[in-house]
Scaffold this active site. Structure first.
Site, mmCIF file in Angstrom:
data_model
loop_
_atom_site.group_PDB
_atom_site.id
_atom_site.type_symbol
_atom_site.label_atom_id
_atom_site.label_comp_id
_atom_site.label_asym_id
_atom_site.label_seq_id
_atom_site.Cartn_x
_atom_site.Cartn_y
_atom_site.Cartn_z
ATOM 1 N N LYS A 143 0.848 -1.175 0.000
ATOM 2 C CA LYS A 143 0.000 0.000 0.000
ATOM 3 C C LYS A 143 0.892 1.236 0.000
ATOM 4 O O LYS A 143 2.064 1.102 0.351
ATOM 5 C CB LYS A 143 -0.965 -0.017 1.178
ATOM 6 C CG LYS A 143 -0.282 0.151 2.542
ATOM 7 C CD LYS A 143 -1.277 0.245 3.637
ATOM 8 C CE LYS A 143 -1.678 1.655 3.945
ATOM 9 N NZ LYS A 143 -0.673 2.415 4.731
ATOM 10 N N HIS A 173 -0.982 -5.030 5.697
ATOM 11 C CA HIS A 173 -0.294 -5.788 6.744
ATOM 12 C C HIS A 173 -1.155 -6.037 7.982
ATOM 13 O O HIS A 173 -0.855 -6.912 8.782
ATOM 14 C CB HIS A 173 1.047 -5.136 7.119
ATOM 15 C CG HIS A 173 0.929 -3.995 8.078
ATOM 16 N ND1 HIS A 173 0.669 -2.713 7.683
ATOM 17 C CD2 HIS A 173 1.015 -3.950 9.421
ATOM 18 C CE1 HIS A 173 0.607 -1.937 8.748
ATOM 19 N NE2 HIS A 173 0.820 -2.657 9.816
ATOM 20 N N LYS A 177 -1.829 -9.683 11.054
ATOM 21 C CA LYS A 177 -1.835 -9.686 12.525
ATOM 22 C C LYS A 177 -2.702 -10.828 13.029
ATOM 23 O O LYS A 177 -3.843 -10.985 12.588
ATOM 24 C CB LYS A 177 -2.392 -8.350 13.053
ATOM 25 C CG LYS A 177 -1.496 -7.142 12.760
ATOM 26 C CD LYS A 177 -2.129 -5.889 13.348
ATOM 27 C CE LYS A 177 -1.455 -4.619 12.859
ATOM 28 N NZ LYS A 177 -0.123 -4.397 13.377
ATOM 29 N N GLU A 211 -2.363 6.030 17.436
ATOM 30 C CA GLU A 211 -0.917 5.850 17.587
ATOM 31 C C GLU A 211 -0.342 7.006 18.392
ATOM 32 O O GLU A 211 -0.835 8.138 18.290
ATOM 33 C CB GLU A 211 -0.248 5.839 16.207
ATOM 34 C CG GLU A 211 -0.717 4.709 15.324
ATOM 35 C CD GLU A 211 0.002 4.715 13.988
ATOM 36 O OE1 GLU A 211 0.972 3.970 13.842
ATOM 37 O OE2 GLU A 211 -0.401 5.495 13.111
ATOM 38 N N ASP A 230 -4.005 6.836 4.350
ATOM 39 C CA ASP A 230 -3.002 5.952 4.940
ATOM 40 C C ASP A 230 -3.649 4.786 5.696
ATOM 41 O O ASP A 230 -3.106 3.686 5.725
ATOM 42 C CB ASP A 230 -2.136 6.792 5.899
ATOM 43 C CG ASP A 230 -0.891 6.064 6.380
ATOM 44 O OD1 ASP A 230 -0.323 5.278 5.586
ATOM 45 O OD2 ASP A 230 -0.468 6.275 7.531
ATOM 46 N N HIS A 235 -6.556 -0.416 6.230
ATOM 47 C CA HIS A 235 -6.508 -1.092 7.530
ATOM 48 C C HIS A 235 -7.863 -1.078 8.274
ATOM 49 O O HIS A 235 -8.344 -2.107 8.717
ATOM 50 C CB HIS A 235 -5.460 -0.445 8.431
ATOM 51 C CG HIS A 235 -4.078 -0.447 7.857
ATOM 52 N ND1 HIS A 235 -3.631 -1.426 6.997
ATOM 53 C CD2 HIS A 235 -3.031 0.402 8.018
ATOM 54 C CE1 HIS A 235 -2.369 -1.169 6.662
ATOM 55 N NE2 HIS A 235 -1.989 -0.073 7.258
ATOM 56 N N LYS A 335 -2.368 10.148 14.587
ATOM 57 C CA LYS A 335 -0.994 10.076 15.092
ATOM 58 C C LYS A 335 -0.843 11.056 16.259
ATOM 59 O O LYS A 335 -1.633 11.991 16.399
ATOM 60 C CB LYS A 335 -0.017 10.466 13.983
ATOM 61 C CG LYS A 335 -0.123 9.544 12.781
ATOM 62 C CD LYS A 335 1.234 9.096 12.299
ATOM 63 C CE LYS A 335 1.146 8.181 11.116
ATOM 64 N NZ LYS A 335 1.175 6.773 11.452
#
Ligand code: BG6
Length: 486
Positions: A143, A173, A177, A211, A230, A235, A335
């Site tokens: 990505k 990704h 997990k 995060e 992003d 995700h 973030k």
């Protein structure tokens, strides 16, 4: 006891972008772990391709400091070679053809996104994607997959004119997990949940990926991308799809991917007006998180000083399917927030009748199921019990399952499963073209509104829970966000 999975077949893994951060921090450590698990053998060849001058020893030396030393790294180290060159030239791909030879090969595109389409075209032109004589030829695409719906569609077209969908492994990704994969097991291996897993019993769903890290050295990538692109269509939507999907007919890649695509396609496309009111974006200013100073986003290296790129986004979405109609899904990610916290919180409806008016417990809190993806992976069920004593009074308690109490976890990058599955030809954990486009389609109206300067944009302090407007977005419905880190 379950049998040890078979070792992956002999193959060459070509990593385009072989000297980059992804290769060093994630791919190579994952390959070392796979070797430790006995899932890849001596017959794996690794070719790193990059623009930097250098030889095999240069690449091996670059990787040394990122991997766990031991027999596996010693073995893999010797299988690594380096090919310097320019991705935009045919010569590089001719040279690669000589190095790859005739066997199985997978090409990992760990390059900036604008190279994905042209690289696949050049691989195909050089004959590197031909699957003849029983050999496989696969391409793994990182990505961000496109920048919006139109560019993702164009990238799908570019790639699928050169190779078949069965050769394309689009990486997200989050799907590597363990706790994300467990959502499906939890839902489809446990009968008791299914009865309540619908709009009759579920009030709303919150999906969070918070995060504490800031943008750091990724300014140039991030400023062109932002929190929405992003994290959300990829995700967060993968988490939404796992929660929302119907049971597949079987556990094959296409059956599972079809069900996930159906949920993503059922996300209601917001109108232009809703795109202004159903999302909040924000940007962090200067401040501190714990004992760490955080530079304002706009003062980050390679970020425009007047940047309007969001580092936080919260949205309210609807999934128009039989199971979910009427259940709002609230998503947020950002973030430089107060805690690292990736979780799904399912809040159930209140009981239909408050039976205990006499005892001040007429507003019983709703039950909540919390799927904690990271950190401290686990599952928590919050419910009411009677407090001991003569009168009926209730207390909220939680039944907690922590992965770490039952299983050995950690030390994994998430890429182990993805790489192994790719070698084995299992596309279950990879995104199909239609899933990607459905994800972009659902967020496109928000991106369009923001491009016109519409919608709410608000600064937030590092170490906070995000902009106040995000609290207001959910408070409109009489709800609060689940506290970060709780
Ligand atoms: C990446 C994003 O895909 O996922 C990053 O580009 C983000 O901005 C990361 O930090 C989060 O992944 P994880 O596994 O650390 O939760």
């Amino acid at each position: 006891m379950s049998a040890q999975p078979p070792q992956a077949p002999a193959a060459t893994l070509v990593i385009l972008g072989g000297t980059g951060d992804l290769t060093r921090r994630l791919l190579m450590p994952a390959l070392v772990n796979l070797c430790g698990d006995g899932l890849i053998g001596d017959d794996l060849k690794i070719i790193g391709v990059g623009s930097r001058e250098g030889d095999d020893e240069m690449l091996r030396g670059l990787l040394d400091e990122f991997v766990a030393k031991g027999p596996c790294w010693d073995k893999l180290r010797g299988c690594i070679s380096y090919l310097p060159g320019d991705f935009t030239t045919d010569e590089l791909f001719e040279a690669l053809k000589g190095k790859v030879g005739d066997g199985n090969a997978a090409f990992y595109l760990a390059t900036p996104g604008q190279f994905f389409g042209p690289i696949v075209q050049k691989l195909a032109k050089a004959g590197l994607m031909e699957e003849s004589d029983g050999r496989f030829r696969r391409v793994l695409v990182e990505k961000p997959y496109g920048h919006d719906l139109a560019s993702a569609h164009e990238l799908n077209e570019q790639i699928l004119t050169c190779v078949a969908e069965s050769q394309v492994y689009r990486i997200d990704h989050f799907l590597g997990k363990e706790t994300v994969q467990n959502i499906m097991v939890m839902r489809f291996a446990n009968a008791f949940l299914e009865a309540a897993w619908n709009n009759r019993y579920i009030d709303h769903v919150q999906i969070t990926a918070a995060e504490t890290v800031d943008v750091g050295s990724r300014g140039s990538f991030y400023d062109a991308t932002g929190a929405m692109r992003d994290m959300v269509p990829n995700h967060l939507f993968q988490l939404l799809a796992m929660v929302g999907m119907e049971a597949p007919n079987d556990f094959t890649a296409d059956a599972i991917r079809t069900e996930k695509a159906k949920v993503l396609k059922a996300i209601r496309t917001p109108t232009a007006e809703e795109a202004k009111t159903e999302a909040v974006r924000g940007q962090y200013g200067a401040g501190r998180i714990g004992d760490r100073d955080v530079t304002a986003y706009t003062a980050t290296a390679d970020v425009a000083s007047d940047s309007k790129t969001e580092t936080y986004v919260a949205l309210k979405l609807w999934v128009d399917s039989w199971r979910w109609v009427g259940v709002p899904f609230y998503l947020r990610t950002g973030k430089a927030l107060a805690a690292r916290d990736t979780e799904i919180v399912i809040t159930f409806k209140r009981v239909p009748l408050a039976l205990f008016q006499e005892t001040q417990v007429d507003t019983l809190p709703p039950n909540r199921l919390i799927l904690q993806i990271q950190p401290d992976e686990g599952i928590h069920l919050c419910f009411e019990v009677k407090k001991p004593g003569a009168k009926i009074d209730t207390a909220s308690v939680s039944m907690d399952f922590a992965y770490a109490d039952c299983f050995k976890i950690g030390g994994r990058t998430g890429y182990e499963t993805l790489l192994y599955d790719m070698f084995m030809g299992d596309q279950t954990l990879f995104q199909r073209a239609d899933q990607i486009e459905a994800g972009w389609a659902a967020v496109q109206p928000f991106l369009d509104a923001w491009a016109k300067g519409e919608g709410v944009m608000e600064d937030y302090a590092p170490g906070s829970a995000g902009p106040a407007a995000a609290d207001a977005l959910i408070a409109r419905d009489g709800i609060q966000w689940h506290a970060l880190g709780a």
